[in-house]
Motif scaffolding. Structure first.
Motif: not given
Length: 176
Positions: A114-142
């Motif tokens: 989203g965005y919102r006014p900030a002073g004479c300009g604006k700020l634009v923001w993005v939120e990203l969800e942080v997920r715990a890293p997972r591991t896989i077996r080498p060569g495993h198929k998805y």
């Protein structure tokens, strides 16, 4: 480049006229490396989102004024402040055109933006969800989705090159 203040989970980078967007990308890369080492899917999406916000500020305004990075539990917020009061205007996505994909990409990778006014300009923001890293077996198929499956052949299977949860334009390739 002006000052770069750092606290536990907040970083701010100030820009001067003529500073390169690459400074912001480097600051984000360093913050993520410090805060969440090994979180490749988050890093990829965050770098893409930050690059789009910084590029939009460079292309559509006199340039970014600041980049703020905040990690609060499971949410990374990237905020770009610019001197223009004009709000971002999403346009209909036209894949055949080589430009104009910034907000479309942000809508695909971000959990919110989203965005919102900030002073004479604006700020634009993005939120990203942080997920715990997972591991896989080498060569495993998805099972892959969309165009990745088409490039893998008729079987629709591909060998995972990285951890499951890898996102391409917001699609989770590890789940069907």
């Amino acid at each position: 480049m002006t000052n770069s203040a750092t606290t536990a989970r907040h970083r701010r980078l100030g820009f001067r006229p003529g500073d390169s967007c690459a400074l912001g990308i480097d600051a984000l890369r360093q913050a993520l490396s410090d805060w969440h080492p090994g979180a490749e899917p988050l890093t990829t999406d965050a770098l893409l989102a930050a690059a789009e916000l910084l590029a939009n500020a460079t292309q559509h305004t006199p340039g970014p004024e600041s980049l703020d990075l905040d990690l609060d539990g499971r949410v990374l917020r990237i905020t770009v402040t610019d001197p223009s009061p004009d709000p971002p205007r999403p346009r209909p996505h036209r894949p055949e055109v080589p430009h104009g994909h910034g907000l479309f990409i942000i809508q695909r990778v971000a959990s919110a933006w989203g965005y919102r006014p900030a002073g004479c300009g604006k700020l634009v923001w993005v939120e990203l969800e942080v997920r715990a890293p997972r591991t896989i077996r080498p060569g495993h198929k998805y099972r892959a989705r969309a165009f990745v499956a088409e490039t893998a052949g008729a079987s629709g299977w591909c060998v995972a090159a990285g951890a499951p949860g890898r996102r391409v334009l917001g699609r989770d390739l590890s789940r069907r």
